[in-house]
Design an enzyme around this catalytic site. Structure first.
Site: not given
Ligand code: NAP
Length: 481
Positions: A246, A280, A460
């Site tokens: 997601e 999001c 989900e």
């Molecule tokens: P993110 O940077 O993509 O990180 C999400 C998770 O992935 C974190 O636990 C991060 O760890 C981990 N991660 C980062 N790089 C990775 C890799 N190469 N391999 C495996 N895991 C990795 O996103 P965020 O900044 O936390 O959250 C904001 C984003 O989430 C926005 O784009 C928002 O739209 C999206 N979001 C979507 C939904 C939905 O349901 N569609 C809901 C909520 C949020 P670290 O924190 O250690 O970097």
């Protein structure tokens, strides 16, 4: 290289690494949380794999009792958890309380969903045969989550995943590691057997990466950015793990001339500016027919004036800081781009300064008008308290604008015209859509997921929660010959 320098290098690389956990409202350090090493991640996967053999046969009523106790423990500790959430993530105390209640709702709903882990009996072509399907758990599942909803997102994934017999390695976001750890502690206190739900902490690029690459991981449930989700899908697919990602969103709300504008503006407070726009499903684009544009703008500016920005711990505050300096810089960068590309800034547009604001990452709620879909602020996910108003001449043009986005998470329309509302629902390219309800409204008993660049794999929640975490298998039995 002199020997002494080489020694210093060696010492530095062998020091246990820590996450420095910072309160985004005050910049105070909340804690130093040790990061897992890649070896620890591997050992954790092995532990979860061993635990799977027993957990998959654990009686359902006993699984349900553990989750019932878990929900009770969260309820009892909810005020402390809300304070922790506010201090670690920045949202207001009321928003934190609401998120925790939603998390409890997810546990209660999905622990009951086990009743849906059914196959079906299907008539066989042959005499003396019975044919049916059943569902089995997959094994070790990686759950990787973002920082914006660090309680409810992990819970709506962990509950159906573990209830259906899988074991979990959970990696919370690095901005919210203490909240993530606390959830796992409470689950253990509720009686979860060892190694069924495990937590690893540390950078996504090392800890998260090594987790999703591991061939012992049979499924990955991820929520986060489109960039990371796309990468995880590639890595996990290489060893045939199932992926559900997601991802990002850029959500539109269409407002037609016959809309109830009072209802709309009331809903926008939380939809556009709640959690400082870091949802999001946040409403980011307000697509308004020209005749009512001035009136909608007047109402939006009035609601923005009434938003009280500050430390989420303080009484009366309705919008907290954004989560980090980097996020703040990125939001301000988009605001500058918006101005450069010709959008008219009508409110906010700057970092708040003075007294309590200087220590935290506070952005003034921001409104642009005269935005068009060729502008960066209309295309990219800003993930901050920025609302862009796009004027359109007709209903047809409104649908065209919504569908121009590369994202497809959520959308909404405000109108009393049933024909137009249902036409919109049929034609709009988003995984979730709403009529006279804001883009951020979700209920866990229905599926939740995006299309286009917002989602990979099945959604989900709802029925699909158990479906994703289990494999359908087919059985033929000859009972008479
Ligand atoms: P993110 O940077 O993509 O990180 C999400 C998770 O992935 C974190 O636990 C991060 O760890 C981990 N991660 C980062 N790089 C990775 C890799 N190469 N391999 C495996 N895991 C990795 O996103 P965020 O900044 O936390 O959250 C904001 C984003 O989430 C926005 O784009 C928002 O739209 C999206 N979001 C979507 C939904 C939905 O349901 N569609 C809901 C909520 C949020 P670290 O924190 O250690 O970097």
């Amino acid at each position: 290289m002199p020997a002494s320098t080489s020694n210093v290098d060696t010492l530095e690389t062998t020091k246990p690494e820590v996450i420095v956990d910072v309160n985004p409202a005050t910049s105070e350090i909340i804690g130093h949380v040790p990061k897992s090493s890649v070896q620890e991640v591997s050992q954790t996967i092995e532990n979860a794999q061993r635990a799977f053999q027993e957990w998959r046969n654990y009686p359902y009523p006993d699984r349900m009792r553990i989750f019932a106790r878990f929900a009770d423990l969260i309820r009892k500790d909810s005020e402390n958890l809300a304070v922790l959430l506010t201090q670690e993530q920045g949202k207001t105390l009321n928003e934190a309380r609401k998120e925790i209640n939603e998390g409890i709702r997810a546990i209660e709903l999905f622990s009951g969903e086990i009743g849906r882990m059914n196959g079906e009996k299907i008539e066989s072509d042959r005499k003396g045969f019975i044919a049916y399907t059943l569902r089995s758990p997959l094994g070790v599942t990686a759950i990787v989550t973002p920082w914006n909803y660090p309680v409810s997102i992990p819970l709506w994934k962990i509950a159906p995943c573990v209830m259906s017999g899988n074991t979990v390695v959970f990696k919370p976001a690095s901005f919210t590691p203490i909240t993530g750890t606390k959830i796992v502690e409470l689950l253990r206190e509720a009686g979860m057997p060892p190694y069924v739900v495990n937590c690893v902490l540390g950078d996504g690029s090392s800890v998260g990466d090594s987790l999703v690459r591991d061939h012992r991981v049979k499924a990955v449930s991820f929520t986060g950015s489109t960039e990371v989700g796309t990468r995880i899908n590639k890595l996990a697919s290489e060893h045939q793990a199932r992926v559900q990602a997601e991802m990002g969103g850029k959500n539109s709300c269409v407002v037609l001339e016959d809309a109830d504008l009072e209802l709309l503006t009331k809903d926008l407070v939380s939809a556009a500016f709640g959690v400082a726009g870091q949802k999001c499903t946040a409403t980011s684009l307000l697509i308004v027919t020209e005749k009512i544009e001035a009136e909608v703008l007047r109402r939006v500016l009035k609601l923005v004036e009434n938003i009280k920005v500050g430390n989420g711990m303080n009484e009366g505050v309705t919008m907290g800081p954004v989560v980090s300096q980097d996020r703040l810089d990125s939001i301000l960068h988009y605001i500058e781009l918006g101005k450069k590309e010709g959008a008219k800034l009508m409110a906010g547009g700057f970092r708040l300064k003075g007294s309590e604001y200087d220590k935290g990452f506070f952005v003034a709620p921001t409104v642009f008008k005269d935005v068009s879909m060729d502008m960066t602020i209309a295309q990219e996910e800003i993930f901050g308290p920025v609302l862009s108003i796009i004027p359109v001449s007709t209903f047809e043009e409104a649908i065209e604008v919504v569908n121009k986005s590369k994202y497809g998470l959520s959308s909404s329309i405000y109108t009393r015209d049933l024909t137009k509302a249902l036409d919109f629902v049929q034609r709009v390219e988003t995984g979730i859509t709403h009529v006279n309800i804001p883009t951020n409204h979700i209920e866990y008993q229905l599926p939740f997921g995006g299309i286009k660049d917002s989602g990979i794999g099945p959604p989900e929640q709802g029925k699909s929660a158990i479906e994703f975490f289990t494999a359908s298998r087919t059985v033929y039995v000859r009972y008479s010959w």
